[in-house]
Design a protein around this motif. Structure first.
Motif, PDB file in Angstrom:
ATOM      1  N   ALA A 148     -11.754   8.426   4.386  1.00 28.07           N
ATOM      2  CA  ALA A 148     -12.215   7.366   5.288  1.00 28.07           C
ATOM      3  C   ALA A 148     -11.042   6.452   5.612  1.00 28.07           C
ATOM      4  O   ALA A 148     -10.190   6.201   4.760  1.00 28.07           O
ATOM      5  N   GLU A 149     -11.030   5.972   6.838  1.00 27.52           N
ATOM      6  CA  GLU A 149      -9.984   5.044   7.260  1.00 27.52           C
ATOM      7  C   GLU A 149     -10.534   3.623   7.175  1.00 27.52           C
ATOM      8  O   GLU A 149     -11.656   3.362   7.607  1.00 27.52           O
ATOM      9  N   ILE A 150      -9.733   2.725   6.611  1.00 26.86           N
ATOM     10  CA  ILE A 150     -10.114   1.314   6.515  1.00 26.86           C
ATOM     11  C   ILE A 150      -9.022   0.493   7.191  1.00 26.86           C
ATOM     12  O   ILE A 150      -7.846   0.562   6.802  1.00 26.86           O
ATOM     13  N   PHE A 169       0.837  -1.202   0.000  1.00 28.23           N
ATOM     14  CA  PHE A 169       0.000   0.000   0.000  1.00 28.23           C
ATOM     15  C   PHE A 169       0.873   1.253   0.000  1.00 28.23           C
ATOM     16  O   PHE A 169       0.598   2.210  -0.730  1.00 28.23           O
ATOM     17  N   GLU A 170       1.931   1.264   0.801  1.00 27.49           N
ATOM     18  CA  GLU A 170       2.816   2.435   0.878  1.00 27.49           C
ATOM     19  C   GLU A 170       3.387   2.783  -0.483  1.00 27.49           C
ATOM     20  O   GLU A 170       3.554   3.952  -0.819  1.00 27.49           O
ATOM     21  N   ARG A 171       3.686   1.778  -1.285  1.00 22.72           N
ATOM     22  CA  ARG A 171       4.245   2.008  -2.621  1.00 22.72           C
ATOM     23  C   ARG A 171       3.209   2.600  -3.583  1.00 22.72           C
ATOM     24  O   ARG A 171       3.561   3.022  -4.672  1.00 22.72           O
ATOM     25  N   ASN A 172       1.950   2.588  -3.183  1.00 19.66           N
ATOM     26  CA  ASN A 172       0.889   3.015  -4.099  1.00 19.66           C
ATOM     27  C   ASN A 172       0.080   4.205  -3.611  1.00 19.66           C
ATOM     28  O   ASN A 172      -1.042   4.420  -4.067  1.00 19.66           O
ATOM     29  N   ILE A 173       0.639   4.994  -2.704  1.00 18.60           N
ATOM     30  CA  ILE A 173      -0.044   6.204  -2.248  1.00 18.60           C
ATOM     31  C   ILE A 173      -0.289   7.117  -3.449  1.00 18.60           C
ATOM     32  O   ILE A 173       0.586   7.319  -4.287  1.00 18.60           O
ATOM     33  N   GLY A 174      -1.513   7.626  -3.524  1.00 15.77           N
ATOM     34  CA  GLY A 174      -1.894   8.501  -4.629  1.00 15.77           C
ATOM     35  C   GLY A 174      -2.570   7.766  -5.772  1.00 15.77           C
ATOM     36  O   GLY A 174      -3.159   8.380  -6.653  1.00 15.77           O
ATOM     37  N   ARG A 175      -2.510   6.450  -5.767  1.00 17.27           N
ATOM     38  CA  ARG A 175      -3.105   5.678  -6.855  1.00 17.27           C
ATOM     39  C   ARG A 175      -4.545   5.288  -6.529  1.00 17.27           C
ATOM     40  O   ARG A 175      -4.949   5.238  -5.378  1.00 17.27           O
ATOM     41  N   LEU A 176      -5.274   4.972  -7.588  1.00 14.83           N
ATOM     42  CA  LEU A 176      -6.654   4.523  -7.463  1.00 14.83           C
ATOM     43  C   LEU A 176      -6.657   3.021  -7.191  1.00 14.83           C
ATOM     44  O   LEU A 176      -6.007   2.251  -7.897  1.00 14.83           O
ATOM     45  N   LEU A 177      -7.386   2.603  -6.142  1.00 15.71           N
ATOM     46  CA  LEU A 177      -7.452   1.202  -5.761  1.00 15.71           C
ATOM     47  C   LEU A 177      -8.877   0.686  -5.846  1.00 15.71           C
ATOM     48  O   LEU A 177      -9.823   1.431  -5.621  1.00 15.71           O
ATOM     49  N   ASP A 216       0.158   1.995  10.549  1.00 20.40           N
ATOM     50  CA  ASP A 216       0.517   0.632  10.942  1.00 20.40           C
ATOM     51  C   ASP A 216      -0.631  -0.358  10.796  1.00 20.40           C
ATOM     52  O   ASP A 216      -0.410  -1.527  10.513  1.00 20.40           O
ATOM     53  N   ASP A 217      -1.876   0.115  10.985  1.00 16.94           N
ATOM     54  CA  ASP A 217      -2.992  -0.825  10.993  1.00 16.94           C
ATOM     55  C   ASP A 217      -4.157  -0.443  10.073  1.00 16.94           C
ATOM     56  O   ASP A 217      -5.194  -1.097  10.080  1.00 16.94           O
ATOM     57  N   ALA A 218      -3.965   0.610   9.244  1.00 18.11           N
ATOM     58  CA  ALA A 218      -5.069   1.047   8.389  1.00 18.11           C
ATOM     59  C   ALA A 218      -4.565   1.881   7.218  1.00 18.11           C
ATOM     60  O   ALA A 218      -3.415   2.314   7.193  1.00 18.11           O
ATOM     61  N   ILE A 219      -5.481   2.093   6.279  1.00 10.57           N
ATOM     62  CA  ILE A 219      -5.220   3.012   5.170  1.00 10.57           C
ATOM     63  C   ILE A 219      -6.282   4.103   5.204  1.00 10.57           C
ATOM     64  O   ILE A 219      -7.374   3.902   5.734  1.00 10.57           O
ATOM     65  N   THR A 220      -5.956   5.258   4.653  1.00 10.63           N
ATOM     66  CA  THR A 220      -6.928   6.332   4.496  1.00 10.63           C
ATOM     67  C   THR A 220      -7.136   6.531   3.004  1.00 10.63           C
ATOM     68  O   THR A 220      -6.165   6.651   2.242  1.00 10.63           O
ATOM     69  N   VAL A 221      -8.401   6.523   2.592  1.00 15.06           N
ATOM     70  CA  VAL A 221      -8.756   6.642   1.186  1.00 15.06           C
ATOM     71  C   VAL A 221      -9.851   7.679   0.999  1.00 15.06           C
ATOM     72  O   VAL A 221     -10.550   8.037   1.939  1.00 15.06           O
TER      73      VAL A 221
END
Length: 181
Positions: A161-163, A110-118, A137-142
């Motif tokens: 939103a945090e997932i 995920f860190e390698r893909n910040i800014g990309r559409l998932l 450490d335990d979530a992503i924000t999108v």
């Protein structure tokens, strides 16, 4: 993540032979500043194809073809030294990177893909398209991207939103041919 996490250590590999190969070539791979993602042995008639997938540990740059070629030669030389696959008369070695649409299974993916559409699927929910803003450490924000109601109208974006990783059952990058923020 709920169903997608990869085990650590030798458990990442499908069988004892793959784990043995991983143990042998991991120092060669890490010496190139890379991470061993996956090993796959596939029978192709009289030969076996050994597929080795590697990636950078972090950053957004890509592994270049010269690095892949050097690594392929180094792995081949290592196999010649130890006769890693003595039961095989011939085998083909393929060294590559995982590809743009591989499943994202670890925080570093995920860190390698910040800014990309998932495309993200969460437990009990339909898939969503969302732009990755940050990784903890335990979530992503999108920020969810909702389709335009009519052709030619702008795309609508939701609130950040945090997932939690534990709620993600599947995630992968959506390849975009043009993107403006």
């Amino acid at each position: 993540m709920a169903t997608a996490p990869r085990p650590t250590g030798d458990q990442r590999f499908k069988d004892a032979r793959a784990a043995k190969i991983a143990e042998l070539i991991t120092p060669t791979i890490t010496a190139q500043g890379l991470y061993l993602e996956e090993i796959e042995l596939a029978a192709n008639g009289p030969t076996t194809t050994l597929k080795v997938s590697v990636d950078l540990l972090s950053g957004t740059e890509q592994v270049d073809l010269d690095t892949i070629a050097e690594l392929s030669q180094a792995i081949s030389a290592r196999f010649d030294e130890d006769d890693v696959l003595p039961e095989l008369d011939t085998y083909d070695l393929e060294v590559s990177t995982p590809g743009a649409t591989r499943p994202l299974t670890e925080p570093r993916h995920f860190e390698r893909n910040i800014g990309r559409l998932l495309e993200i699927t969460q437990t009990g929910h339909s898939p969503i398209l969302a732009r990755l803003q940050s990784v903890s450490d335990d979530a992503i924000t999108v920020v969810e991207q909702k389709p335009a109601p009519k052709k030619g109208m702008p795309v609508k974006y939701g609130d950040p939103a945090e997932i939690a990783f534990a709620a993600i059952t599947h995630a992968r990058v959506q390849v975009e041919f043009s993107h403006t923020q």
